[in-house]
Design a protein around this motif. Structure first.
Motif, PDB file in Angstrom:
ATOM      1  N   ALA A   2    -107.552  83.405  72.030  1.00  0.00           N
ATOM      2  CA  ALA A   2    -106.855  83.740  70.953  1.00  0.00           C
ATOM      3  C   ALA A   2    -106.385  82.609  70.286  1.00  0.00           C
ATOM      4  N   MET A   3    -106.483  82.191  69.017  1.00  0.00           N
ATOM      5  CA  MET A   3    -105.814  81.167  68.318  1.00  0.00           C
ATOM      6  C   MET A   3    -105.275  81.409  66.988  1.00  0.00           C
ATOM      7  N   ILE A   4    -104.494  80.463  66.574  1.00  0.00           N
ATOM      8  CA  ILE A   4    -103.724  80.619  65.324  1.00  0.00           C
ATOM      9  C   ILE A   4    -104.388  79.366  64.386  1.00  0.00           C
ATOM     10  N   SER A   5    -104.871  79.666  63.325  1.00  0.00           N
ATOM     11  CA  SER A   5    -105.407  78.599  62.251  1.00  0.00           C
ATOM     12  C   SER A   5    -104.505  78.792  60.903  1.00  0.00           C
ATOM     13  N   PHE A   6    -104.580  77.727  60.089  1.00  0.00           N
ATOM     14  CA  PHE A   6    -104.239  78.088  58.643  1.00  0.00           C
ATOM     15  C   PHE A   6    -105.094  77.820  57.605  1.00  0.00           C
ATOM     16  N   GLY A   7    -104.828  78.437  56.690  1.00  0.00           N
ATOM     17  CA  GLY A   7    -105.614  78.174  55.482  1.00  0.00           C
ATOM     18  C   GLY A   7    -105.205  78.915  54.044  1.00  0.00           C
ATOM     19  N   TYR A  20    -101.830  82.064  57.507  1.00  0.00           N
ATOM     20  CA  TYR A  20    -101.906  81.877  59.129  1.00  0.00           C
ATOM     21  C   TYR A  20    -102.576  83.037  59.577  1.00  0.00           C
ATOM     22  N   TYR A  21    -103.825  82.632  60.376  1.00  0.00           N
ATOM     23  CA  TYR A  21    -104.762  83.439  60.796  1.00  0.00           C
ATOM     24  C   TYR A  21    -104.898  83.557  62.273  1.00  0.00           C
ATOM     25  N   VAL A  22    -104.771  84.711  62.787  1.00  0.00           N
ATOM     26  CA  VAL A  22    -104.678  84.949  64.175  1.00  0.00           C
ATOM     27  C   VAL A  22    -106.160  85.496  64.473  1.00  0.00           C
ATOM     28  N   THR A  23    -106.980  84.805  65.421  1.00  0.00           N
ATOM     29  CA  THR A  23    -108.212  85.102  65.678  1.00  0.00           C
ATOM     30  C   THR A  23    -108.483  85.142  67.009  1.00  0.00           C
ATOM     31  N   VAL A  24    -109.039  86.331  67.517  1.00  0.00           N
ATOM     32  CA  VAL A  24    -109.563  86.650  68.857  1.00  0.00           C
ATOM     33  C   VAL A  24    -110.931  86.454  69.002  1.00  0.00           C
ATOM     34  N   LEU A  25    -111.358  85.659  69.965  1.00  0.00           N
ATOM     35  CA  LEU A  25    -112.730  85.273  70.277  1.00  0.00           C
ATOM     36  C   LEU A  25    -113.236  85.775  71.596  1.00  0.00           C
ATOM     37  N   GLU A  26    -114.440  86.065  71.789  1.00  0.00           N
ATOM     38  CA  GLU A  26    -114.898  86.520  73.104  1.00  0.00           C
ATOM     39  C   GLU A  26    -115.861  85.530  73.376  1.00  0.00           C
ATOM     40  N   THR A  36    -104.375  88.135  59.092  1.00  0.00           N
ATOM     41  CA  THR A  36    -103.586  87.280  58.355  1.00  0.00           C
ATOM     42  C   THR A  36    -101.924  87.625  58.305  1.00  0.00           C
ATOM     43  N   PHE A  37    -101.460  86.257  58.356  1.00  0.00           N
ATOM     44  CA  PHE A  37     -99.937  86.424  58.405  1.00  0.00           C
ATOM     45  C   PHE A  37     -99.216  85.420  57.638  1.00  0.00           C
ATOM     46  N   ASP A  38     -98.169  85.699  57.146  1.00  0.00           N
ATOM     47  CA  ASP A  38     -97.450  85.005  56.022  1.00  0.00           C
ATOM     48  C   ASP A  38     -96.633  83.737  56.589  1.00  0.00           C
ATOM     49  N   SER A  39     -96.268  83.824  58.009  1.00  0.00           N
ATOM     50  CA  SER A  39     -95.799  82.739  58.451  1.00  0.00           C
ATOM     51  C   SER A  39     -96.391  82.494  59.992  1.00  0.00           C
ATOM     52  N   VAL A  40     -96.142  81.154  60.314  1.00  0.00           N
ATOM     53  CA  VAL A  40     -96.622  80.890  61.650  1.00  0.00           C
ATOM     54  C   VAL A  40     -95.871  81.665  62.832  1.00  0.00           C
ATOM     55  N   THR A  41     -94.457  81.710  62.386  1.00  0.00           N
ATOM     56  CA  THR A  41     -93.675  82.757  63.301  1.00  0.00           C
ATOM     57  C   THR A  41     -94.181  83.993  63.600  1.00  0.00           C
ATOM     58  N   GLU A  42     -94.437  84.643  62.527  1.00  0.00           N
ATOM     59  CA  GLU A  42     -95.149  85.895  62.552  1.00  0.00           C
ATOM     60  C   GLU A  42     -96.439  86.178  63.183  1.00  0.00           C
TER      61      GLU A  42
END
Length: 72
Positions: A2-7, A20-26, A36-42
């Protein structure tokens, strides 16, 4: 994995804010899930609630030897 990116998207750009996008990869290749989240904290809170077993490594620490490469 899992990772967090922004855009941004057209709406967030017009509001001068990032998303801020939480993405889960296989297998580090196939995207399984993205939210998608409005803050990196969320985004961090979401990951910690759902994937609480983390291993953190200091990527700025001096490493030596092949097995300590950041690419491994």
């Amino acid at each position: 994995m899992a990772m967090i990116s922004f855009g941004a998207n057209p709406e967030s750009i017009s509001e001068d804010r990032l998303e801020y996008y939480v993405t889960v990869l296989e297998d580090e290749e196939k995207e399984v899930f993205q939210q998608t989240f409005d803050s990196v904290t969320e985004a961090c809170m979401f990951l910690n609630e759902n994937y609480s077993d983390w291993t953190f490594e200091d990527q700025t620490a001096t490493k030596s030897g092949c097995s300590t490469c950041a690419a491994h």
